[in-house]
Design a protein around this motif. Sequence first.
Motif, PDB file in Angstrom:
ATOM      1  N   GLU A  11       0.628  -1.107  -0.377  1.00 49.01           N
ATOM      2  CA  GLU A  11      -0.214  -0.036   0.791  1.00 49.01           C
ATOM      3  C   GLU A  11       1.074   1.594  -0.261  1.00 49.01           C
ATOM      4  OE1 GLU A  11      -3.015  -0.390   3.057  1.00 49.01           O
ATOM      5  OE2 GLU A  11      -2.674  -2.724   3.048  1.00 49.01           O
ATOM      6  N   GLY A  12       1.831   1.643  -0.099  1.00 49.04           N
ATOM      7  CA  GLY A  12       2.701   2.399   0.519  1.00 49.04           C
ATOM      8  C   GLY A  12       3.296   3.267   0.841  1.00 49.04           C
ATOM      9  N   VAL A  13       3.366   4.255   1.897  1.00 49.16           N
ATOM     10  CA  VAL A  13       3.765   4.986   2.649  1.00 49.16           C
ATOM     11  C   VAL A  13       2.850   5.304   3.465  1.00 49.16           C
ATOM     12  CG1 VAL A  13       4.872   6.978   1.148  1.00 49.16           C
ATOM     13  CG2 VAL A  13       5.770   5.910   4.477  1.00 49.16           C
ATOM     14  N   GLU A  14       2.020   5.597   2.874  1.00 51.88           N
ATOM     15  CA  GLU A  14       0.880   7.086   2.938  1.00 51.88           C
ATOM     16  C   GLU A  14      -0.398   6.024   3.360  1.00 51.88           C
ATOM     17  OE1 GLU A  14       0.244   9.831   2.503  1.00 51.88           O
ATOM     18  OE2 GLU A  14       2.176  10.225   1.575  1.00 51.88           O
TER      19      GLU A  14
ATOM     20  N   ARG B 176       8.249  12.781   6.872  1.00 52.97           N
ATOM     21  CA  ARG B 176       7.530  11.057   5.982  1.00 52.97           C
ATOM     22  C   ARG B 176       8.290  11.052   5.008  1.00 52.97           C
ATOM     23  NH1 ARG B 176       1.438  14.992   7.225  1.00 52.97           N
ATOM     24  NH2 ARG B 176       2.308  15.869   9.439  1.00 52.97           N
ATOM     25  N   ARG B 177       8.878  12.166   3.883  1.00 55.00           N
ATOM     26  CA  ARG B 177       9.475  10.729   3.076  1.00 55.00           C
ATOM     27  C   ARG B 177      10.505   9.806   3.286  1.00 55.00           C
ATOM     28  NH1 ARG B 177      11.907  16.807   0.627  1.00 55.00           N
ATOM     29  NH2 ARG B 177      12.218  17.004   2.842  1.00 55.00           N
ATOM     30  N   ASN B 178      11.255   9.377   4.741  1.00 57.73           N
ATOM     31  CA  ASN B 178      11.436   8.413   5.021  1.00 57.73           C
ATOM     32  C   ASN B 178      11.126   6.668   5.188  1.00 57.73           C
ATOM     33  OD1 ASN B 178      14.059   6.792   6.103  1.00 57.73           O
ATOM     34  ND2 ASN B 178      14.903   8.101   6.453  1.00 57.73           N
ATOM     35  N   PRO B 179      10.986   6.011   4.471  1.00 50.62           N
ATOM     36  CA  PRO B 179      10.175   5.130   4.723  1.00 50.62           C
ATOM     37  C   PRO B 179      10.819   4.801   5.654  1.00 50.62           C
ATOM     38  CG  PRO B 179      10.485   5.371   2.301  1.00 50.62           C
ATOM     39  CD  PRO B 179      11.144   6.099   3.216  1.00 50.62           C
ATOM     40  N   ALA B 180      11.797   4.364   5.993  1.00 52.45           N
ATOM     41  CA  ALA B 180      12.349   3.653   7.352  1.00 52.45           C
ATOM     42  C   ALA B 180      11.752   4.034   8.500  1.00 52.45           C
ATOM     43  CB  ALA B 180      14.196   3.170   6.668  1.00 52.45           C
ATOM     44  N   ARG B 181      11.767   6.041   8.995  1.00 52.29           N
ATOM     45  CA  ARG B 181      11.337   5.937   9.903  1.00 52.29           C
ATOM     46  C   ARG B 181       9.893   6.180  10.603  1.00 52.29           C
ATOM     47  NH1 ARG B 181      15.932   5.356  10.731  1.00 52.29           N
ATOM     48  NH2 ARG B 181      17.760   6.666  10.784  1.00 52.29           N
ATOM     49  N   VAL B 182       9.035   6.287   8.719  1.00 45.63           N
ATOM     50  CA  VAL B 182       7.944   6.464   8.842  1.00 45.63           C
ATOM     51  C   VAL B 182       7.022   5.050   9.041  1.00 45.63           C
ATOM     52  CG1 VAL B 182       5.773   6.405   7.773  1.00 45.63           C
ATOM     53  CG2 VAL B 182       7.666   8.260   7.022  1.00 45.63           C
TER      54      VAL B 182
ATOM     55  N   GLU C  15       5.576   0.866  13.770  1.00 45.06           N
ATOM     56  CA  GLU C  15       5.778  -0.455  13.839  1.00 45.06           C
ATOM     57  C   GLU C  15       5.043  -0.329  15.793  1.00 45.06           C
ATOM     58  OE1 GLU C  15       8.322  -2.198  11.326  1.00 45.06           O
ATOM     59  OE2 GLU C  15       9.293  -1.888  12.776  1.00 45.06           O
ATOM     60  N   VAL C  16       6.171   1.604  16.445  1.00 49.39           N
ATOM     61  CA  VAL C  16       5.793   2.160  17.688  1.00 49.39           C
ATOM     62  C   VAL C  16       4.283   1.657  18.286  1.00 49.39           C
ATOM     63  CG1 VAL C  16       6.186   3.406  19.630  1.00 49.39           C
ATOM     64  CG2 VAL C  16       7.955   2.538  18.013  1.00 49.39           C
ATOM     65  N   GLN C  17       3.772   2.097  17.194  1.00 41.84           N
ATOM     66  CA  GLN C  17       2.583   2.981  18.036  1.00 41.84           C
ATOM     67  C   GLN C  17       1.591   1.852  17.597  1.00 41.84           C
ATOM     68  OE1 GLN C  17       0.756   6.448  16.803  1.00 41.84           O
ATOM     69  NE2 GLN C  17      -0.904   5.776  16.452  1.00 41.84           N
ATOM     70  N   ARG C  18       1.753   0.852  16.594  1.00 38.73           N
ATOM     71  CA  ARG C  18       1.456  -0.489  16.680  1.00 38.73           C
ATOM     72  C   ARG C  18       1.719  -1.690  17.784  1.00 38.73           C
ATOM     73  NH1 ARG C  18      -1.875  -4.300  16.442  1.00 38.73           N
ATOM     74  NH2 ARG C  18      -2.444  -5.980  14.555  1.00 38.73           N
TER      75      ARG C  18
END
Length: 307
Positions: A152-155, A171-177, A182-185
């Motif tokens: 689904e992509g980073v969005e 928000r442009r860094n997929p690894a950071r997103v 993961e932390v929130q989940r």
Amino acid sequence: MSEKRDGFNAHRTGTGAAGLPDLDPDRPVLIAGPTASGKSALALAIAEARGGVIVNADALQVFEGWRVLTARPTPDEEARVPHALYGHVPFDADYSVGHWLRDLAPLLEGPDRPIIVGGTGLYFTALTEGLAEIPATPPEIRAEADRRLAAEGVEALLAGLDPATLDRIDRRNPARVQRAWEVQRATGRGLAAWQDETPPPLLPLSAAQPLVIEAGRDWLNARIDARFERMIAEGALDEVRANLPRWDAGLLSAKAIGAPDLVAHLRGEMPLAEAVAAAKIASRQYAKRQRTWFRSRLGHWPRWPAG
């Protein structure tokens, strides 16, 4: 260019060895900069002129198996001055900023002044600002994040983050997103909330001598291209070939710039010239992200002109 912070003069004509910063010999040195900007050469010059142990702050140079491709110091350079935290992590291991801080801590208390150098900005901010003590992400949640990002992509991951975290992350860094998702989940709390409870840093910035290598885009891009050609000449392809039996695109070590492209070539999926061109583009894109990150997060650090 001249700038002062905590008595540190970031200019070319300091005392002692010509062309080196004015430095307090008793305080750690922090050198951040984009790939191919010459930060390792500066660290080596400082260590040879004024003593110290060069400590790696690059998230890919920690892995054994990558020396040429990640531009680790050469054996000759390692013989000239002490080096630490290079190639000490198994190729297939997980390694986080928390691991790095734990590995670094004894070196801060050692007899040699640390000269900490690298391009992983998160290592420097965790070191000087502290690291939130977030529980480890369960493997099943990591796998779920991987699947969602791929499908689904980073969005899709951004949509699941709380407003405070969205305001704070790149928000442009997929690894950071993905990390924030993961932390929130996993914990039910946003990354920003965890960060707000960060313990004191291992090395406050006021106790160190920081600088960021400032490199112009065109100058740096030319250096990146020339360096990758040199890597090929010095055996990067043989290094990748040696790692093929244990290659797994899901490993952290597989994020080494250029590795996926050279693996594709060795598997007959693209010509060498095309793989080299793709690796150069990836390196230039990575340098652009680094420069952006350093301006955003290390904008208060003194600058040191490259070249």
